[in-house]
Design an enzyme around this catalytic site. Structure first.
Site, PDB file in Angstrom:
ATOM      1  N   TYR A 185      11.536   5.015 129.179  1.00 21.98           N
ATOM      2  CA  TYR A 185      13.091   5.067 130.411  1.00 21.98           C
ATOM      3  C   TYR A 185      13.461   3.679 130.661  1.00 21.98           C
ATOM      4  O   TYR A 185      13.220   3.156 130.421  1.00 21.98           O
ATOM      5  CB  TYR A 185      12.880   5.845 131.724  1.00 21.98           C
ATOM      6  CG  TYR A 185      12.194   7.595 131.641  1.00 21.98           C
ATOM      7  CD1 TYR A 185      13.237   8.216 131.494  1.00 21.98           C
ATOM      8  CD2 TYR A 185      11.011   7.665 131.000  1.00 21.98           C
ATOM      9  CE1 TYR A 185      12.857  10.001 131.079  1.00 21.98           C
ATOM     10  CE2 TYR A 185      10.092   9.274 131.207  1.00 21.98           C
ATOM     11  CZ  TYR A 185      11.378  10.078 130.685  1.00 21.98           C
ATOM     12  OH  TYR A 185      11.158  11.243 131.085  1.00 21.98           O
ATOM     13  N   TYR A 209       5.937   9.875 124.433  1.00 25.16           N
ATOM     14  CA  TYR A 209       5.604   9.180 125.311  1.00 25.16           C
ATOM     15  C   TYR A 209       4.250   8.741 126.277  1.00 25.16           C
ATOM     16  O   TYR A 209       4.060  10.083 126.646  1.00 25.16           O
ATOM     17  CB  TYR A 209       7.288   8.355 126.568  1.00 25.16           C
ATOM     18  CG  TYR A 209       6.432   8.941 127.748  1.00 25.16           C
ATOM     19  CD1 TYR A 209       6.215   9.441 128.618  1.00 25.16           C
ATOM     20  CD2 TYR A 209       8.024   9.554 127.631  1.00 25.16           C
ATOM     21  CE1 TYR A 209       6.157   9.689 129.767  1.00 25.16           C
ATOM     22  CE2 TYR A 209       8.335  10.995 128.788  1.00 25.16           C
ATOM     23  CZ  TYR A 209       7.998  11.153 129.942  1.00 25.16           C
ATOM     24  OH  TYR A 209       7.861  11.380 131.182  1.00 25.16           O
ATOM     25  N   ARG A 224       2.993  13.056 126.704  1.00 26.50           N
ATOM     26  CA  ARG A 224       4.766  13.944 126.448  1.00 26.50           C
ATOM     27  C   ARG A 224       5.139  14.448 125.840  1.00 26.50           C
ATOM     28  O   ARG A 224       5.243  13.040 125.026  1.00 26.50           O
ATOM     29  CB  ARG A 224       5.237  13.721 128.045  1.00 26.50           C
ATOM     30  CG  ARG A 224       4.399  12.786 129.062  1.00 26.50           C
ATOM     31  CD  ARG A 224       3.972  14.436 130.306  1.00 26.50           C
ATOM     32  NE  ARG A 224       4.788  15.558 129.647  1.00 26.50           N
ATOM     33  CZ  ARG A 224       5.844  16.114 130.374  1.00 26.50           C
ATOM     34  NH1 ARG A 224       6.784  15.362 131.214  1.00 26.50           N
ATOM     35  NH2 ARG A 224       6.005  16.951 129.594  1.00 26.50           N
ATOM     36  N   HIS A 252      10.878  15.666 125.518  1.00 28.08           N
ATOM     37  CA  HIS A 252      11.762  16.440 126.116  1.00 28.08           C
ATOM     38  C   HIS A 252      13.057  15.265 127.374  1.00 28.08           C
ATOM     39  O   HIS A 252      12.762  14.272 126.957  1.00 28.08           O
ATOM     40  CB  HIS A 252      10.548  16.527 127.232  1.00 28.08           C
ATOM     41  CG  HIS A 252      10.287  15.220 128.570  1.00 28.08           C
ATOM     42  ND1 HIS A 252       9.484  14.811 128.024  1.00 28.08           N
ATOM     43  CD2 HIS A 252      10.805  15.214 130.121  1.00 28.08           C
ATOM     44  CE1 HIS A 252       8.652  13.728 128.783  1.00 28.08           C
ATOM     45  NE2 HIS A 252      10.023  13.904 130.276  1.00 28.08           N
ATOM     46  N   HIS A 256      14.417  16.330 130.887  1.00 28.71           N
ATOM     47  CA  HIS A 256      15.079  16.236 132.035  1.00 28.71           C
ATOM     48  C   HIS A 256      15.905  16.877 132.368  1.00 28.71           C
ATOM     49  O   HIS A 256      17.469  16.324 132.500  1.00 28.71           O
ATOM     50  CB  HIS A 256      14.402  15.530 133.076  1.00 28.71           C
ATOM     51  CG  HIS A 256      13.046  15.314 132.666  1.00 28.71           C
ATOM     52  ND1 HIS A 256      12.181  15.207 133.545  1.00 28.71           N
ATOM     53  CD2 HIS A 256      13.307  13.796 132.533  1.00 28.71           C
ATOM     54  CE1 HIS A 256      11.257  14.957 133.488  1.00 28.71           C
ATOM     55  NE2 HIS A 256      11.575  13.272 132.793  1.00 28.71           N
TER      56      HIS A 256
END
Lengths: 179, 234
Positions: free
Chosen positions: B104, B143, B153, B156, B158
């Site tokens: 991120y 990640y 995870r 995806h 959000h």
């Protein structure tokens, strides 16, 4: 009919959509510049079941304008991130009383929605204003057990500064509301 | 003034529990008491208007200053409706995601994977009159995380949505079909019953694909609906 999409946690990195200026609903270059009403600060600390601060929450508010209207053009929405001490802080107008069920009246209130890592869905509560003469007639407060009602009452620290701490879990747990 | 039509009760199995032991972080953050159920008042039935210049759309996450991000370019589109199948126009759809290597653009993300100067990973779309939204991005990488043991995870994106009533506010995650990490992800698996989880997985949609340019995924989103139509209630 299709059921609503399942909620998922906002996670720890939601700040990518944080725009800190949104915490000031009255900012000069924002949608409410010059709006009439009493300027207030609504602030408080969010803690967890251990009493530890929640430093990574997304907090949103939704409220009516100073006359209690949602359709006046006043943009009663704000968002802020809790800081390292778990504190949120909004600058806004004190809302007016809002029409309630059955031609009743709701005391002035601000909806507070909290999203965070560890919350699979957002939780919502309301901040009311301690000392308001209309609290006794509020149809939503009336549904909250008397002993827990204080968790929805912001207290005035000094003129225009209102504080409502939020406890997600445990002793003094905030009452959360579901429509 | 007539009272707002109430929202439907949450359908059993359609939403995650707040107390989800398989996802450790819920432990000290979920309320112990059930929420107090309140009537749908004007407060819950009203919502902010985001179709204004203060919320300008940003629908192409795949370039920064004209320079292309690394990764597999994708188009993500879908329709936002309520539980009664009605489109939700002027809904604000916000997205945020990791880059192609699973990192991120966020100061607190310390994953040892490269940042991409051409990928910031956030966007905003306002749905049109039919409830449609669409943006261009890069397929995010998986990640690692701690829960508290090490895990990964699944890929995806959000999603955050505001509808026509504040009670419709939704934050969710879109997943990718066939991701082998889904079956071991506590957040995905905790999202409700099998049907609820299935709806969190986007569909590869040939109609959204652009030849020689981008893959296309469809992700339709349903917000809470009212218990009765205005006509039934009249």
């Amino acid at each position: 009919m299709t059921d609503a999409t399942a909620s998922q946690t906002a996670g720890p990195f939601w700040h990518m959509i944080d725009f800190p200026e949104w915490a000031d609903l009255l900012r000069a270059d924002g949608p409410n510049a010059g709006a009439a009403g009493e300027r207030i600060i609504l602030t408080g600390r969010i803690t967890d079941g251990d009493g530890a601060v929640v430093p990574d929450a997304m907090v949103e508010i939704w409220q009516a304008d100073a006359d209690g209207r949602y359709d006046s053009g006043f943009h009663g929405f704000g968002r802020c991130a809790t800081d390292g001490d778990g504190v949120y802080r909004f600058v806004t107008l004190k809302p007016g009383a809002v029409p309630g069920p059955g031609n009743g009246t709701q005391a002035p209130h601000i909806v507070i929605a909290i999203f965070a890592r560890g919350l699979m869905a957002g939780v919502m509560t309301r901040a009311y204003f301690s000392g308001d003469a209309r609290l006794g007639d509020d149809p939503v407060l009336a549904l909250v057990p008397q002993a827990r009602r204080a968790t929805l009452l912001a207290r005035q620290q000094k003129s225009g500064l209102w504080r409502l701490d939020i406890r997600l879990q445990g002793e003094g747990e905030t009452v959360f509301l579901a429509a | 003034m007539s009272d707002p039509i109430p929202y439907r009760p949450i359908a059993a199995g359609s939403q995650p529990p707040l107390d989800l032991p398989s996802y450790r972080s819920t432990g000290k953050r979920h309320p112990m008491a059930a929420p107090v159920h309140i009537p749908t008042t004007l407060t819950e039935a009203s919502a902010p208007n985001f179709a204004t210049p203060w919320y300008a759309p940003h629908t192409n996450l795949s370039v920064v200053d004209g320079k292309a991000a690394m990764g597999e370019r994708i188009i993500v589109a879908g329709r936002v409706t309520d539980e009664n199948g009605r489109p939700v126009p002027n809904a604000m759809v916000e997205v945020w995601q990791a880059n192609a290597s699973g990192r991120y653009h966020h100061a607190r993300d310390q994953h040892d994977a490269p940042l991409d100067p051409n990928f910031l990973g956030r966007g905003r779309v306002i749905t049109d009159a039919e409830g449609q939204y669409r943006f261009t991005s890069i397929r995010p990488g998986a990640y690692p995380w701690r829960n508290p043991g090490p895990g990964w995870r699944p890929q995806h994106i959000h999603f955050g949505l505001h509808g026509t009533g504040f009670a419709q506010r939704l934050i969710t995650q879109m997943y990718f079909p066939g991701d082998p990490l889904l079956v071991m992800d506590a957040v995905f698996l905790g999202g409700g019953d099998e049907a609820a989880r299935e709806r969190l997985v986007a569909v590869l949609d040939p109609e959204l694909m652009q030849p020689d340019w981008a893959l296309g995924y469809r992700f339709d989103i349903v917000l809470r609906g009212r218990a009765a139509t205005p006509f039934e209630n009249a």
